[in-house]
Design a protein around this motif. Structure first.
Motif, PDB file in Angstrom:
ATOM      1  N   PHE A 136      37.020  14.179  42.375  1.00  0.00           N
ATOM      2  CA  PHE A 136      35.983  15.185  42.579  1.00  0.00           C
ATOM      3  C   PHE A 136      35.341  14.974  43.940  1.00  0.00           C
ATOM      4  O   PHE A 136      35.624  13.990  44.625  1.00  0.00           O
ATOM      5  CB  PHE A 136      34.935  15.155  41.447  1.00  0.00           C
ATOM      6  CG  PHE A 136      34.176  13.860  41.330  1.00  0.00           C
ATOM      7  CD1 PHE A 136      32.975  13.678  41.999  1.00  0.00           C
ATOM      8  CD2 PHE A 136      34.657  12.832  40.549  1.00  0.00           C
ATOM      9  CE1 PHE A 136      32.270  12.495  41.885  1.00  0.00           C
ATOM     10  CE2 PHE A 136      33.960  11.652  40.419  1.00  0.00           C
ATOM     11  CZ  PHE A 136      32.765  11.484  41.093  1.00  0.00           C
ATOM     12  N   ARG A 137      34.489  15.926  44.316  1.00  0.00           N
ATOM     13  CA  ARG A 137      33.775  15.838  45.593  1.00  0.00           C
ATOM     14  C   ARG A 137      32.353  15.377  45.322  1.00  0.00           C
ATOM     15  O   ARG A 137      31.708  15.829  44.384  1.00  0.00           O
ATOM     16  CB  ARG A 137      33.759  17.186  46.301  1.00  0.00           C
ATOM     17  CG  ARG A 137      35.135  17.615  46.763  1.00  0.00           C
ATOM     18  CD  ARG A 137      35.109  18.925  47.500  1.00  0.00           C
ATOM     19  NE  ARG A 137      34.598  19.964  46.593  1.00  0.00           N
ATOM     20  CZ  ARG A 137      34.093  21.118  46.992  1.00  0.00           C
ATOM     21  NH1 ARG A 137      34.018  21.399  48.259  1.00  0.00           N
ATOM     22  NH2 ARG A 137      33.674  21.996  46.116  1.00  0.00           N
ATOM     23  N   LEU A 138      31.864  14.500  46.173  1.00  0.00           N
ATOM     24  CA  LEU A 138      30.500  13.985  46.109  1.00  0.00           C
ATOM     25  C   LEU A 138      29.752  14.531  47.314  1.00  0.00           C
ATOM     26  O   LEU A 138      30.186  14.342  48.452  1.00  0.00           O
ATOM     27  CB  LEU A 138      30.518  12.453  46.133  1.00  0.00           C
ATOM     28  CG  LEU A 138      29.173  11.762  46.184  1.00  0.00           C
ATOM     29  CD1 LEU A 138      28.429  11.969  44.866  1.00  0.00           C
ATOM     30  CD2 LEU A 138      29.354  10.282  46.461  1.00  0.00           C
ATOM     31  N   TYR A 174      29.808  17.320  42.928  1.00  0.00           N
ATOM     32  CA  TYR A 174      28.698  16.746  42.178  1.00  0.00           C
ATOM     33  C   TYR A 174      27.785  15.993  43.128  1.00  0.00           C
ATOM     34  O   TYR A 174      28.220  15.484  44.156  1.00  0.00           O
ATOM     35  CB  TYR A 174      29.212  15.768  41.108  1.00  0.00           C
ATOM     36  CG  TYR A 174      30.050  16.424  40.041  1.00  0.00           C
ATOM     37  CD1 TYR A 174      29.453  17.077  38.975  1.00  0.00           C
ATOM     38  CD2 TYR A 174      31.433  16.393  40.105  1.00  0.00           C
ATOM     39  CE1 TYR A 174      30.219  17.689  37.997  1.00  0.00           C
ATOM     40  CE2 TYR A 174      32.203  16.998  39.124  1.00  0.00           C
ATOM     41  CZ  TYR A 174      31.588  17.640  38.070  1.00  0.00           C
ATOM     42  OH  TYR A 174      32.343  18.244  37.111  1.00  0.00           O
ATOM     43  N   THR A 175      26.511  15.895  42.766  1.00  0.00           N
ATOM     44  CA  THR A 175      25.553  15.087  43.512  1.00  0.00           C
ATOM     45  C   THR A 175      25.525  13.697  42.884  1.00  0.00           C
ATOM     46  O   THR A 175      25.976  13.516  41.749  1.00  0.00           O
ATOM     47  CB  THR A 175      24.155  15.712  43.472  1.00  0.00           C
ATOM     48  OG1 THR A 175      23.719  15.758  42.109  1.00  0.00           O
ATOM     49  CG2 THR A 175      24.151  17.104  44.080  1.00  0.00           C
ATOM     50  N   PRO A 176      24.973  12.702  43.585  1.00  0.00           N
ATOM     51  CA  PRO A 176      24.906  11.350  43.003  1.00  0.00           C
ATOM     52  C   PRO A 176      24.190  11.303  41.651  1.00  0.00           C
ATOM     53  O   PRO A 176      24.653  10.614  40.740  1.00  0.00           O
ATOM     54  CB  PRO A 176      24.155  10.548  44.065  1.00  0.00           C
ATOM     55  CG  PRO A 176      24.504  11.225  45.335  1.00  0.00           C
ATOM     56  CD  PRO A 176      24.562  12.689  44.988  1.00  0.00           C
ATOM     57  N   SER A 177      23.094  12.036  41.491  1.00  0.00           N
ATOM     58  CA  SER A 177      22.392  11.986  40.209  1.00  0.00           C
ATOM     59  C   SER A 177      23.234  12.596  39.087  1.00  0.00           C
ATOM     60  O   SER A 177      23.212  12.106  37.957  1.00  0.00           O
ATOM     61  CB  SER A 177      21.027  12.670  40.299  1.00  0.00           C
ATOM     62  OG  SER A 177      21.153  14.003  40.701  1.00  0.00           O
ATOM     63  N   GLU A 178      24.001  13.636  39.383  1.00  0.00           N
ATOM     64  CA  GLU A 178      24.886  14.228  38.374  1.00  0.00           C
ATOM     65  C   GLU A 178      25.987  13.258  37.973  1.00  0.00           C
ATOM     66  O   GLU A 178      26.341  13.150  36.801  1.00  0.00           O
ATOM     67  CB  GLU A 178      25.493  15.532  38.885  1.00  0.00           C
ATOM     68  CG  GLU A 178      24.506  16.665  39.016  1.00  0.00           C
ATOM     69  CD  GLU A 178      25.091  17.891  39.703  1.00  0.00           C
ATOM     70  OE1 GLU A 178      24.558  18.984  39.462  1.00  0.00           O
ATOM     71  OE2 GLU A 178      26.069  17.760  40.474  1.00  0.00           O
TER      72      GLU A 178
END
Length: 149
Positions: A54-56, A38-42
Motif C-alpha cells: 500500500f501507499r503511505l 493510508y496515513t500513519p494513524s490509519e
C-alpha cells in the motif's frame, strides 16, 4: 438436436468461457497493482488491514531523517499530525525529498515499520494528490493548523 445447432451452441459456450477467463485474468492483474493510500494513524489503527502492498502518505517528520555513512539506506518517520510511522528505504531519494515536506511511499509493513520500495516527494508548492490533500486537510482541521489560502 441437429449437428448445426450443436456446433453453434458449442461455439457460443467456448466464446463465453474464453471471455470469462480473459475477464478474470485482467481483474487479477489489476488487483495486484492497486495500492491504496493510508496515513500513519490509519495504519496503526489497523485500517490498512492485511494489505500486502500500500501507499503511505504524510509529512516527513522534522529531525527524523538519517542515512548511514556510505549507504543508500534511509531511515525517517512519516507523520500525519496524530501518529508517526518509521520508514526504511534503500535507494536514491528524490531531489526534493526533505523534512517537513509531503511524501508518498509505496511498500509493505514489516513489524512496526514500513519498508518502502518507492518514495515520491511533492514536486512544487501548489500540487498534491487529491487523496493526500483530503487526508491532510482533515488533519489540519482537527489540529487547528492555519493554512495559507
Amino acid at each position: 438436436m441437429n449437428p448445426v445447432r450443436r456446433r453453434r451452441l458449442l461455439l457460443v459456450l467456448v466464446v463465453v468461457a474464453a471471455a470469462g477467463l480473459a475477464t478474470a485474468l485482467v481483474a487479477m492483474a489489476l488487483q495486484r497493482n492497486v495500492a491504496y493510500l493510508y496515513t500513519p494513524s490509519e495504519v496503526l489503527k489497523g485500517q490498512a488491514g492485511g494489505q500486502a502492498r500500500f501507499r503511505l502518505g504524510g509529512m516527513v517528520e522534522r529531525g527524523s531523517f538519517q542515512r548511514g555513512e556510505g549507504s543508500l539506506d534511509a531511515h525517517f518517520r512519516v507523520t500525519d499530525g496524530d501518529a508517526q510511522l518509521p520508514v526504511v528505504y534503500t535507494g536514491i531519494l528524490p531531489d526534493l525529498f526533505r523534512e517537513d515536506q509531503a511524501v508518498i511511499a509505496t511498500g509493505t509493513m514489516q513489524g512496526r515499520r514500513f519498508v518502502a520500495t518507492e518514495v515520491l516527494a511533492k514536486h512544487d508548492e501548489s500540487y498534491m494528490p487529491r487523496e493526500v490533500a483530503d487526508k491532510m486537510g482533515k488533519a489540519h482541521v482537527k489540529h487547528r493548523v492555519e493554512t495559507a489560502r
